[in-house]
Design a protein around this motif. Sequence first.
Motif, PDB file in Angstrom:
ATOM      1  N   VAL A 352      10.692 -10.226 -37.385  1.00 45.88           N
ATOM      2  CA  VAL A 352      11.659  -9.224 -36.952  1.00 45.88           C
ATOM      3  C   VAL A 352      12.855  -8.480 -37.610  1.00 45.88           C
ATOM      4  O   VAL A 352      13.547  -8.968 -38.282  1.00 45.88           O
ATOM      5  CB  VAL A 352      11.808  -9.626 -35.716  1.00 45.88           C
ATOM      6  N   TYR A 353      12.442  -7.159 -37.357  1.00 45.37           N
ATOM      7  CA  TYR A 353      13.973  -6.727 -38.193  1.00 45.37           C
ATOM      8  C   TYR A 353      14.713  -6.178 -36.717  1.00 45.37           C
ATOM      9  O   TYR A 353      14.156  -5.093 -36.634  1.00 45.37           O
ATOM     10  CB  TYR A 353      14.182  -6.022 -39.766  1.00 45.37           C
ATOM     11  N   ALA A 354      16.409  -5.557 -37.431  1.00 50.91           N
ATOM     12  CA  ALA A 354      17.011  -4.794 -36.579  1.00 50.91           C
ATOM     13  C   ALA A 354      17.934  -4.000 -37.562  1.00 50.91           C
ATOM     14  O   ALA A 354      18.633  -5.258 -38.288  1.00 50.91           O
ATOM     15  CB  ALA A 354      17.520  -5.730 -35.222  1.00 50.91           C
ATOM     16  N   ARG A 355      18.439  -2.887 -37.650  1.00 44.89           N
ATOM     17  CA  ARG A 355      18.841  -2.090 -38.090  1.00 44.89           C
ATOM     18  C   ARG A 355      20.619  -1.444 -37.422  1.00 44.89           C
ATOM     19  O   ARG A 355      20.175  -1.432 -36.340  1.00 44.89           O
ATOM     20  CB  ARG A 355      18.261  -0.593 -38.828  1.00 44.89           C
ATOM     21  N   VAL A 356      21.551  -1.952 -37.953  1.00 46.47           N
ATOM     22  CA  VAL A 356      22.726  -1.518 -37.518  1.00 46.47           C
ATOM     23  C   VAL A 356      23.322  -0.083 -38.569  1.00 46.47           C
ATOM     24  O   VAL A 356      23.067  -0.110 -39.498  1.00 46.47           O
ATOM     25  CB  VAL A 356      23.994  -2.298 -37.669  1.00 46.47           C
ATOM     26  N   LYS A 363      19.147  -0.563 -34.175  1.00 49.84           N
ATOM     27  CA  LYS A 363      17.077   0.101 -33.764  1.00 49.84           C
ATOM     28  C   LYS A 363      17.074  -0.941 -33.947  1.00 49.84           C
ATOM     29  O   LYS A 363      16.631  -1.918 -35.400  1.00 49.84           O
ATOM     30  CB  LYS A 363      17.268   1.430 -34.762  1.00 49.84           C
ATOM     31  N   SER A 364      15.731  -1.757 -33.718  1.00 48.81           N
ATOM     32  CA  SER A 364      14.993  -2.813 -33.920  1.00 48.81           C
ATOM     33  C   SER A 364      13.012  -3.388 -33.549  1.00 48.81           C
ATOM     34  O   SER A 364      12.800  -2.004 -33.320  1.00 48.81           O
ATOM     35  CB  SER A 364      15.388  -4.156 -33.618  1.00 48.81           C
ATOM     36  N   SER A 365      12.027  -3.921 -34.496  1.00 47.51           N
ATOM     37  CA  SER A 365      11.270  -3.631 -34.465  1.00 47.51           C
ATOM     38  C   SER A 365      10.520  -3.956 -33.159  1.00 47.51           C
ATOM     39  O   SER A 365       9.313  -4.199 -33.195  1.00 47.51           O
ATOM     40  CB  SER A 365      10.798  -4.510 -35.607  1.00 47.51           C
ATOM     41  N   VAL A 366      11.521  -4.450 -32.269  1.00 48.75           N
ATOM     42  CA  VAL A 366      11.741  -4.719 -31.160  1.00 48.75           C
ATOM     43  C   VAL A 366      12.145  -4.227 -29.827  1.00 48.75           C
ATOM     44  O   VAL A 366      12.252  -4.949 -28.434  1.00 48.75           O
ATOM     45  CB  VAL A 366      11.779  -6.598 -31.170  1.00 48.75           C
ATOM     46  N   ASP A 367      12.306  -2.841 -29.874  1.00 48.53           N
ATOM     47  CA  ASP A 367      13.059  -2.563 -29.456  1.00 48.53           C
ATOM     48  C   ASP A 367      12.430  -2.353 -28.118  1.00 48.53           C
ATOM     49  O   ASP A 367      13.109  -2.467 -26.768  1.00 48.53           O
ATOM     50  CB  ASP A 367      13.255  -0.931 -29.957  1.00 48.53           C
ATOM     51  N   GLU A 383      27.589 -11.359 -36.546  1.00 51.91           N
ATOM     52  CA  GLU A 383      28.601 -10.230 -37.428  1.00 51.91           C
ATOM     53  C   GLU A 383      28.086  -9.393 -38.353  1.00 51.91           C
ATOM     54  O   GLU A 383      28.478  -9.219 -39.813  1.00 51.91           O
ATOM     55  CB  GLU A 383      29.358 -11.486 -37.743  1.00 51.91           C
ATOM     56  N   ALA A 384      26.884  -8.264 -37.586  1.00 58.33           N
ATOM     57  CA  ALA A 384      26.687  -7.211 -38.884  1.00 58.33           C
ATOM     58  C   ALA A 384      27.548  -6.027 -38.479  1.00 58.33           C
ATOM     59  O   ALA A 384      28.030  -5.630 -37.275  1.00 58.33           O
ATOM     60  CB  ALA A 384      25.599  -7.737 -37.680  1.00 58.33           C
ATOM     61  N   ALA A 385      27.895  -5.172 -39.441  1.00 57.70           N
ATOM     62  CA  ALA A 385      28.504  -4.130 -39.201  1.00 57.70           C
ATOM     63  C   ALA A 385      27.515  -3.109 -38.925  1.00 57.70           C
ATOM     64  O   ALA A 385      26.384  -3.566 -40.416  1.00 57.70           O
ATOM     65  CB  ALA A 385      29.165  -4.378 -39.796  1.00 57.70           C
ATOM     66  N   PRO A 386      27.459  -2.107 -39.583  1.00 59.32           N
ATOM     67  CA  PRO A 386      27.354  -0.671 -39.194  1.00 59.32           C
ATOM     68  C   PRO A 386      26.749  -0.524 -41.250  1.00 59.32           C
ATOM     69  O   PRO A 386      27.302  -1.681 -41.876  1.00 59.32           O
ATOM     70  CB  PRO A 386      28.361   0.385 -39.110  1.00 59.32           C
ATOM     71  N   GLY A 387      25.155  -0.388 -40.933  1.00 57.79           N
ATOM     72  CA  GLY A 387      25.203  -0.516 -42.445  1.00 57.79           C
ATOM     73  C   GLY A 387      24.370  -1.953 -42.994  1.00 57.79           C
ATOM     74  O   GLY A 387      23.307  -2.145 -43.483  1.00 57.79           O
ATOM     75  N   ASP A 388      24.503  -2.473 -41.254  1.00 61.98           N
ATOM     76  CA  ASP A 388      23.474  -4.060 -42.078  1.00 61.98           C
ATOM     77  C   ASP A 388      22.108  -3.915 -41.897  1.00 61.98           C
ATOM     78  O   ASP A 388      22.129  -3.428 -40.879  1.00 61.98           O
ATOM     79  CB  ASP A 388      24.333  -4.951 -41.626  1.00 61.98           C
ATOM     80  N   LEU A 389      21.252  -4.880 -42.304  1.00 59.67           N
ATOM     81  CA  LEU A 389      20.009  -5.557 -41.701  1.00 59.67           C
ATOM     82  C   LEU A 389      19.852  -6.107 -41.754  1.00 59.67           C
ATOM     83  O   LEU A 389      20.047  -7.631 -41.794  1.00 59.67           O
ATOM     84  CB  LEU A 389      18.924  -4.850 -42.604  1.00 59.67           C
TER      85      LEU A 389
END
Length: 587
Positions: A352-356, A363-367, A383-389
């Motif tokens: 499962v992934y989520a893009r910030v 936006k994630s694969s489990v939206d 603690e993810a920032a914009p641009g992190d996966l």
Amino acid sequence: MYRTHNCGELRIKHVGETVTLAGWVQRTRKMGGMTFVDLRDRYGITQLAFNEAVNADLCAAANKLGREYVIQVKGKVAERYAKNDKMPTGDIEIITETLTVLNAADTPPFTIEENTDGGDDLRMKYRYLDLRRSNVRANLELRHKFCLAVRHFLDAEGFLEIETPVLVGSTPEGARDFIVPSRMNPGQFYALPQSPQTLKQLLMVAGMDRYFQIVKCFRDEDLRADRQPEFTQIDCEMYFEQQDDIIKVFEAMTKHLFKEIRGIDLGEQPFLRMSWHEAMRRFGSDKPDMRFGMEFVELMDTLQGKSDFAVFNEAAYIGGICAKGCASYTRKQIDELTAFVKSQQVGAKGLVYARVMEDGSVKSSVDKFYTQDILQDLKAKMEAAPGDLILIISGPDAMKARKQLCELRLEMGTRLGLRDKNKFALLWVVDFPMFEWSEEEGRLMAMHHPFTSPKPCDIAKLDTDPASVLADAYDMVCNGVEVGGGSIRIHDAVLQAKIFKVLGFTPEKAQEQFGFLMNAFRYGAPPHGGLAYGLDRFVSLFAGLDSIRDCIAFPKNNSGRDVMLDAPSAVDQAQLNELRLLIKPAE
Ligand code: ASP
């Protein structure tokens, strides 16, 4: 006299001297009226020059030389017109006066240059040719220096190198033994030692404080890149020392080796120490690669029971890692990662992934299962920032899921170039559990080996809750590789018998298999402990090799075969008769 100098030795200061060299023909180049031959030996390469105008016969003889011919030449050292600053001898060449062929050679099956064209099996079959390559030879030279430095260090610390036998008895714990039939005792077998563990402990009972040995060990296991059926340990043991003292000695040895062999100063600071439980929680591994972060974040509270997503709701573990700056990964890159985690090697059900996104949204694969609020909680927790996966693995078996996430972390570390071979991150992993449950055997097994001491404060739990007992065991880890491991040992016959009981041995079986050790403990065994380093692995790390094979002169291939010697092989019927062995036909 075959030579006055070797092929790596001549420099500009030798110009004008008449010298004799001997070596192998690496290659021959004809350029107009000149012929040049690269002459090679263990020490390097020297260029030989032949001038047709000066000596046509000699030049014709040079033109006939084949690759790998063994020759001797006499000539004068001269300064080269076209210097080669990539070669230590690149300023000079030999103006050849005489040429003797010492031995002709068949055309080798592959060219012997730094990067050879031979496939793996071909190179193994002709390993003696492969070893002529300078980079393979350099690994063996490094191994030699490494062993010398180990011996110097340990000698200065008062250690004695003592040899132990190679024909020993078979023991049931640990890996599979290689066994050797005894002609003089038909129907009986020796085993080759998986390590000299019990023997070094007997040396401690014998009063031989500070033993070491650079020793071959044998394990009949399935092979991987960092395993060989026979491998070498730096095996050490000492008495009247506690865990901290032992760690101190071998930390100093490791620092000494880095300094001596690689010129790397690891500093005064002691190595990091991390408990096994912490290593599993933060990195899903008992040998974490600490060259980079990307630590696990447990997401059970964040994601379980927050939607209808059954995969997470039924999981015993949900964990994530945050890959900085990877939100821009393409569909293809994500698919590759998914295929990786689902591969046989890793064995996860999915990824499962989520893009910030740049605006902070997720936006994630489990939206379709999770509201943006929950995904924002996820982002905060990671603690993810914009641009992190954010990459998430889950599963019904927490230990398995952690190990899968560990593989993914390492893969991401590799992809992001965070696993630099010239950077070294060392630590001790300590406080291992004493036992682990084996599904195959349906019983507890010793995590290190059955001679490891439980922590004194945990001994009482051996009867009530053995699975929770911690051991006085420690591993030295470098860049995600276990380079060494050891423990404080049991020195008390009663405690040793108790451990065998927990491991499912009857008292009779324990006596039959390990009586020699338990009996010895009744005659005044000192408290003792030690460790063993995997020499091949350690040298590979130092040399930056991908496989331990590259620092072993004659390694086995992945099926445990020596393709050069064609071993193992069948033996004569007469030999079998003498051993009273019958080979059962294949089923
Ligand atoms: N004999 C152990 C091994 O081979 C090392 C040790 O405990 O000293 O792993």
